[in-house]
Structure formats: C-alpha cells, structure tokens
Design an enzyme around this catalytic site. Structure first.
Site, PDB file in Angstrom:
ATOM      1  N   ARG A 112       7.239 -11.232   5.009  1.00 36.82           N
ATOM      2  CA  ARG A 112       6.900 -10.957   6.400  1.00 36.82           C
ATOM      3  C   ARG A 112       7.521 -12.043   7.281  1.00 36.82           C
ATOM      4  O   ARG A 112       7.440 -13.234   6.954  1.00 36.82           O
ATOM      5  CB  ARG A 112       5.381 -10.931   6.622  1.00 36.82           C
ATOM      6  CG  ARG A 112       4.660  -9.831   5.878  1.00 36.82           C
ATOM      7  CD  ARG A 112       3.167  -9.875   6.132  1.00 36.82           C
ATOM      8  NE  ARG A 112       2.465  -8.940   5.265  1.00 36.82           N
ATOM      9  CZ  ARG A 112       1.141  -8.870   5.167  1.00 36.82           C
ATOM     10  NH1 ARG A 112       0.383  -9.681   5.887  1.00 36.82           N
ATOM     11  NH2 ARG A 112       0.578  -7.991   4.343  1.00 36.82           N
ATOM     12  N   ASP A 127      -3.132  -7.874  -4.761  1.00 36.97           N
ATOM     13  CA  ASP A 127      -3.356  -6.663  -3.981  1.00 36.97           C
ATOM     14  C   ASP A 127      -3.858  -5.540  -4.891  1.00 36.97           C
ATOM     15  O   ASP A 127      -3.384  -5.390  -6.016  1.00 36.97           O
ATOM     16  CB  ASP A 127      -2.038  -6.240  -3.321  1.00 36.97           C
ATOM     17  CG  ASP A 127      -2.252  -5.469  -2.040  1.00 36.97           C
ATOM     18  OD1 ASP A 127      -3.420  -5.271  -1.667  1.00 36.97           O
ATOM     19  OD2 ASP A 127      -1.253  -5.063  -1.432  1.00 36.97           O
ATOM     20  N   CYS A 169       0.792  -1.234   0.000  1.00 35.13           N
ATOM     21  CA  CYS A 169       0.000   0.000   0.000  1.00 35.13           C
ATOM     22  C   CYS A 169       0.828   1.288   0.000  1.00 35.13           C
ATOM     23  O   CYS A 169       0.511   2.213  -0.773  1.00 35.13           O
ATOM     24  CB  CYS A 169      -1.017  -0.016   1.131  1.00 35.13           C
ATOM     25  SG  CYS A 169      -0.537  -0.864   2.626  1.00 35.13           S
ATOM     26  N   HIS A 174      -5.634  -1.301  -4.640  1.00 38.17           N
ATOM     27  CA  HIS A 174      -6.097  -0.168  -3.828  1.00 38.17           C
ATOM     28  C   HIS A 174      -6.945   0.741  -4.702  1.00 38.17           C
ATOM     29  O   HIS A 174      -6.545   1.084  -5.828  1.00 38.17           O
ATOM     30  CB  HIS A 174      -4.899   0.582  -3.242  1.00 38.17           C
ATOM     31  CG  HIS A 174      -4.115  -0.266  -2.298  1.00 38.17           C
ATOM     32  ND1 HIS A 174      -3.033  -1.026  -2.708  1.00 38.17           N
ATOM     33  CD2 HIS A 174      -4.288  -0.524  -0.976  1.00 38.17           C
ATOM     34  CE1 HIS A 174      -2.569  -1.702  -1.673  1.00 38.17           C
ATOM     35  NE2 HIS A 174      -3.306  -1.423  -0.616  1.00 38.17           N
ATOM     36  N   LYS A 190     -14.092  -2.559   8.010  1.00 36.29           N
ATOM     37  CA  LYS A 190     -13.711  -3.414   6.893  1.00 36.29           C
ATOM     38  C   LYS A 190     -14.723  -4.531   6.702  1.00 36.29           C
ATOM     39  O   LYS A 190     -15.493  -4.870   7.610  1.00 36.29           O
ATOM     40  CB  LYS A 190     -12.322  -4.016   7.114  1.00 36.29           C
ATOM     41  CG  LYS A 190     -12.210  -4.959   8.298  1.00 36.29           C
ATOM     42  CD  LYS A 190     -10.793  -5.520   8.424  1.00 36.29           C
ATOM     43  CE  LYS A 190     -10.650  -6.358   9.697  1.00 36.29           C
ATOM     44  NZ  LYS A 190      -9.295  -6.939   9.827  1.00 36.29           N
ATOM     45  N   HIS A 219      -8.314  -0.742   0.613  1.00 38.54           N
ATOM     46  CA  HIS A 219      -7.415  -1.884   0.430  1.00 38.54           C
ATOM     47  C   HIS A 219      -8.306  -3.089   0.109  1.00 38.54           C
ATOM     48  O   HIS A 219      -9.246  -3.369   0.857  1.00 38.54           O
ATOM     49  CB  HIS A 219      -6.637  -2.198   1.701  1.00 38.54           C
ATOM     50  CG  HIS A 219      -5.873  -1.048   2.270  1.00 38.54           C
ATOM     51  ND1 HIS A 219      -4.502  -0.955   2.196  1.00 38.54           N
ATOM     52  CD2 HIS A 219      -6.286   0.060   2.940  1.00 38.54           C
ATOM     53  CE1 HIS A 219      -4.100   0.151   2.806  1.00 38.54           C
ATOM     54  NE2 HIS A 219      -5.164   0.780   3.265  1.00 38.54           N
ATOM     55  N   GLN A 247       0.448 -11.278  -3.277  1.00 42.86           N
ATOM     56  CA  GLN A 247      -0.977 -10.976  -3.092  1.00 42.86           C
ATOM     57  C   GLN A 247      -1.596 -10.483  -4.393  1.00 42.86           C
ATOM     58  O   GLN A 247      -0.930  -9.863  -5.215  1.00 42.86           O
ATOM     59  CB  GLN A 247      -1.164  -9.881  -2.041  1.00 42.86           C
ATOM     60  CG  GLN A 247      -0.707 -10.251  -0.643  1.00 42.86           C
ATOM     61  CD  GLN A 247      -0.795  -9.051   0.284  1.00 42.86           C
ATOM     62  OE1 GLN A 247      -0.175  -8.022   0.046  1.00 42.86           O
ATOM     63  NE2 GLN A 247      -1.576  -9.181   1.330  1.00 42.86           N
TER      64      GLN A 247
END
Length: 648
Positions: free
Chosen positions: A373, A393, A344, A395, A475, A521, A391
């Site tokens: 991670r 991912d 992000c 946004h 969320k 997100h 991911q």
C-alpha cells in the site's frame, strides 16, 4: 422575553430567559460552581461559558475535574497563549493555526529564523508570565468582511486565507486572550489564570508546509503537551522517557533485527535475528489457525485491474495502490495490474472455484498475505507503518445466522493468542452504522445485535463507536494496552455482505436456491511487521524465550575453555535451542555487557573450573546474580522454557 427550559444531568429542569449563558446558569446554581466552571455541554456539544443558549436544551456544567473537557480547554488555550508569547517576543512572526492534538497541541508559525531549544525555553517563560497575568478571555462574532479587513491591516495573510477558505457567509468567531486576538471556533477558558502554569511543556519544533502543500511556504511547528495538573504531566514525561528506551527502531539496531534504506522506502530488510522472530510468530499463528478450523491458502501478488474494478477498490482505493503496467506479448496496449493492497477479493475467487453448499459453511480461509500500500513518506514510521507488509488475514464465509457464533468463536481465538503473547489488557469497540449506508434497518439491527451478543457470550464488555462502521456493515475493533499504557488497535472483525455480492459469490442453500454468503474479514495481529514492533516495545526487547532470536550465548572466559564452550553449544542445539559461542579474546564483563544490550536471554560463561566440573555459570538477562548449574541441568531447563505457549 421568551423562556427556554434547560434540563440538567440529574433530570431536573429549570426555566431561563432565552440567551442565557452557561456562566449565568452556573452562577444561579451556586457561587462555588460559578468559580469552578470552565465550560458546558449543551445538547452534547462543548459550549463556551460566554455563548448564549437560545432554545430548550440538555446542559451540563464542567469543572477541572472533568478530564475530557478540561484537557481540551487547557490545551486549546495554551495554543493561543503560546502564539501570543511568540508574537510578544518576535513581533514580526506570522501566525497560522494551532489545533489540539492527543496529549497537547501545536501551532504553526512563519518566521525567518529557525526556533532553537533556547527559544523554546524563552517561550515557556513568557507563557507562564501570561498565565500569571490572569488576563480575561472574551469572544465576539464578526462579519466576514470585517474579519478580513482586520487581518489585512495587521499583515496576517494566513488568517485572511483561512477566512476566505471557510465556505458560506456565516459570521466568524474571534477570541481575545488579553489583548492578543485569534480566529477560533472555541470554546475557551474564562481567563489565562485558569491554565495550570506547571502542567505543560514545549517539546519540539518541526517543519510543516502551509496547508500540507509542498508548493506552499515551509512553516515552523512547535509542539507542546499539557494536562490539568503537574503530576499528570510528570507521569506523561516519564512515559515518553520509557517509550524512548523501548523504541523498536533503537532496539532493532541493538538486537540486529532489521534495517530500512532509501532504495526501498517503507519496506523492511529483515536480518537473520529479526526474521527468526517473524517466522516463529508466523509458525505459532499457523498452528493456532489449524486448530481453530482454518484452511490456509495463498493468492497472487499482482492482479489485473479488472478484479479491482469489480471489487470497488479501483475506484475507491487506487491512490493507495501500486500500479504495474505489463507489455503482454508486445501488444500495442499495456495490461494494467496492481500489487494487491489487501487479500479479500482474491479469497472470494477461491471461494467461487467450485460449487459451494450451505453444508460447507462456515468456511474459514486464512492467508499470510503479503500486501503493498502506498503511504506518504512522512507517515512512514520504522516497521510500525510501512508500504510492504504481511497480514494474518482470514475471511470467514458464513450465513447471516452464523455471524454471532463465528464472532464469539473468533473473540475467544483472539483472546487466547493475546494472552499467549503477553497482552492481558485489551478492549473491544463496536463500530455501528454510519449515516451513509446500504441495507435495511432491520438487517443492521440484526447484525449489530449479533456482534454485541457475541462479545457478551465470550465474556467481554464493549464500548460503542457510533457511526464508525463501514457503509455495508458494522465491525469489532480490538485495542491492546501495552506495558506503558499506550493503545494499539490490532485485531478486527468486519461484517461484509457487499464484496461477495459484487464478486458474484454464492452457495446453494437448503431451499436449493443460490444465496450470497456473508464475509467476515478478520485479523488478530494485523500486520506482522507492526505487531512485531509492538512486541519489541511491549517487552523492551526482552522477548519471551520462545520468540527471542538469540536464546543463549556461551561465552568463554579463557581460551583453554573454548572446546568446552563449543560442546555446550552443541548440547543446546541438539535440544532445539538457538545457541552460539562467543570465543573472542575479550574480557567476560565486556561480553556480558554487549550481549545484554543485544537482549540475549541467557549468557552462559565457561572458565577452567566449569570445564573441570562440567558446569556453566548462568546469568539471566536483567539479573545481577550468576548461578552455577550442571550442563545437563541448564540444557533441560532452557529446553523446557523455549516451548511455545500453545505446545506446553
């Protein structure tokens, strides 16, 4: 004596003397309820039938028909009963803690000799004897110094340490199951006979450091599962048996998909078969995102700590980050960077590059972002929980007024993908404002309502997850239920007004002024690695043909048919089918068994008759019967079937 008012679930209220217990309340309603009662809820808290109620309250009496409270009590009592059984069998064993966990409980013991499978059988037998004794369960509240002295006298150092670590000087609650006693918050059942003796099983023994500290003694942890009836236990054990067959680690070996090794903990070595699944899934997601209006980007793997400090991750997430020190141009002070744990902050940098107008919003920015991670080694689990992952991912940069429409659009996007991938059963959770939060109540009301309205507009109900939102916004969580009833939280949509503000993102509004965008997100599959593990287990390795890494094996029955086998393979490959020949000098039954274990969807066998007739003998994975088909027919059939769902 003062009076209190207790209000029941039907809205009726009754007055009682202060200090009345739920057991007395149940007895006052009916003799039948008094016999069936196991616990109560008092103002939403799980309450022992022996605990006094001192003030006005809402109350509900629970019986074994109430699965939530009943399962908790049965499992909690079994933890105590197991500890009692262990100490009756081996009086020198020291006890520690025994909490309830999903589907059961565990208890940690300090014993010189390791527990064996035979020991578990002896413990189960002793537990059933204790249950059949129907020993009463009673509770008392003790002063701290009395409790410490009690455990010191009995040589239980772990209990002494537990008490000393409890903050404050509040009294401590003690429970007895018969003559055996333990420090416990409760609640518990009223006698050991209320535990179903045929609805539990001891499962395994594992090592566990005391208080999770590797410098402290290694204890032995016995795990058990329990339910309120034997049929539920039987169903659970069958599910575990099925889960073992579907274990992605086992299937990964059999299908030659991936491996992991000590030199790269928590990271995956993808083999050709596994990487084929990975790229097919990623290509599918890329096509879907393009259709849905996303632009795809790619951002750096290694980013200077300054950005992580500005985003807040350095202060709040550093322990999960891999730090990279670089001696830039042999400078005296090394530059400190980190492998990105999420994408992000980097996406905000792309948003910030060039002036944005309200006309540019919503901007949907996607990346197949590779992240790293740190996860403790004990938490790593196959490809389901790793240190290196990618991911899907994305946004969405938007205005507050666009949150509802963008959330609805995303839910519909996610629903189509889950359906294409074979997941029809999934649910939505709306996580709302936590106690510690930023922003006005009005802004939280607006955004929570937007997410709830988006779910309804998309045609999906949701359950509330109160207080589980981030400090900056609510969320949505999307939970898949797989073929054997397990839940997997994969998709998510998080409203974030915080990060764009921290990283100074802005757009020019209709009023000509600068405004911070809202950042949504979002992920559908989440980690590709984890989702592929879920897919493997969902389908027990029998992946849909378009995802299967080895779609067809053409097996020769006799050596003279080898040239024809190669011709069949060439015809299949010409239509984009992943096909290979098995020309080994092995019997056809051996080849069929081997490729069935490898979960190859189609096995085509060719002997001299097939050569003469230009046919193949077709066997589909999971089917016992074979079928004779012409070469043109089988090629056309498989070519149609390998088409991904979004291209049909």
């Amino acid at each position: 004596m003062s009076q209190i008012s207790l209000t029941f679930p039907d809205g009726n209220a009754r007055d009682y003397a202060a200090g009345v217990t739920p057991a007395e309340v149940a007895a006052g309603i009916s003799t039948s309820l008094a016999k069936k009662a196991i616990s109560a809820s008092v103002n939403g808290q799980h309450w022992d039938l022996q605990w006094p109620i001192e003030a006005d309250a809402q109350i509900a009496i629970h019986t074994m028909k109430d699965d939530g409270p009943a399962n908790e009590l049965v499992r909690h009592d079994l933890a105590h009963i197991m500890a009692r059984a262990v100490q009756e069998l081996w009086p020198d064993v020291k006890v520690t803690i025994g909490p309830v966990i999903k589907d059961g409980w565990y208890y940690d013991f300090d014993r010189a000799e390791p527990f064996t499978p035979e020991d578990l059988g002896e413990i189960e037998k002793k537990m059933k004897e204790i249950i059949n004794l129907r020993d009463p369960v009673r509770t008392e509240v003790w002063d701290r110094d009395v409790a410490i002295r009690y455990y010191e006298d009995r040589g239980e150092p772990y209990k002494v340490e537990l008490i000393e670590s409890i903050p404050g000087d509040e009294p401590l609650r003690m429970y007895w199951h018969g003559d055996w006693q333990d420090l416990c918050r409760g609640p518990h059942l009223q006698h050991t006979g209320q535990v179903p003796a045929d609805a539990f099983k001891l499962m395994s023994v594992a090592g566990a450091y005391w208080r999770g500290d590797s410098d402290r003694p290694m204890l032995q942890r016995i795990y058990g599962v329990a339910f309120t009836g034997k049929e539920k236990l039987k169903a659970h054990l069958l599910m575990l048996e099925e889960a073992a067959k579907r274990d992605h680690r086992k299937l990964g070996r059999e299908m030659d998909l991936f491996h992991m090794q000590e030199e790269a903990p928590g990271q995956i070595f993808w083999h050709p078969n596994g990487w084929t699944i990975y790229t097919e899934l990623q290509d599918y997601m890329r096509r879907q995102q393009r259709v849905d209006g996303y632009v795809e980007v790619n951002t750096p793997q290694v980013v200077n700590r300054k950005l992580w400090e500005q985003s807040g991750h350095w202060g709040n997430y550093q322990e999960n980050m891999f730090i990279v020190e670089v001696d830039e141009d042999h400078a005296r002070e090394k530059t400190i960077n980190a492998l990105k744990p999420m994408n992000c902050p980097c996406h905000v940098q792309i948003f910030n590059h060039g002036l944005k107008s309200y006309r540019d919003l919503p901007l949907r920015m996607a990346e197949f972002g590779s992240c790293a991670r740190y996860e403790p080694s004990g938490a790593l689990h196959g490809i389901m929980r790793v240190r290196g992952f990618t991911q899907d991912d994305a946004h969405i940069f938007c205005t507050v007024d666009q949150i509802e429409a963008e959330s609805k659009k995303f839910i519909e996007f996610l629903a189509k993908i889950y359906a294409d991938l074979g997941f029809e059963s999934w649910s939505v959770k709306l996580s709302t404002r936590p106690e510690k939060r930023v922003g006005t109540e009005e802004s939280w009301d607006q955004v929570e309502a937007a997410l709830g309205n988006a779910c309804k507009a998309a045609g999906y109900d949701y359950t509330l997850n109160p207080g589980e939102g981030a400090f900056y916004g609510p969320k949505l969580e999307f939970v898949l239920t797989d073929a054997i009833g397990r839940d997997w939280q994969c998709g998510t949509l998080q409203v974030d007004p915080n990060l764009p503000e921290r990283l100074e993102a802005h757009y020019i509004g209709q009023d000509g002024e600068k405004h911070h965008p809202i950042m949504l997100h979002r992920a559908v599959v989440g980690s590709f690695e984890r989702f592929i593990g879920i897919l493997i287990e969902e389908h027990a390795g029998k992946l849909p043909l378009w995802l299967a890494p080895r779609q067809v094996v053409v097996a020769g029955i006799v050596t003279d048919a080898n040239d024809y086998c190669l011709e069949v393979v060439a015809a299949l490959k010409a239509r984009g089918i992943r096909a290979e020949a098995d020309l080994r000098n092995e019997k056809i039954n051996y080849k069929v068994r081997e490729h069935s274990v490898g979960k190859v969807p189609y096995i085509l066998a060719c002997g001299m008759k097939e050569v003469e007739d230009r046919t193949v003998s077709t066997r589909r994975l999971g089917e016992k019967q074979t079928k004779i088909q012409t070469l043109d027919e089988i090629v056309a059939q498989i070519a149609a079937e390998i088409t991904p769902p979004d291209l049909r």
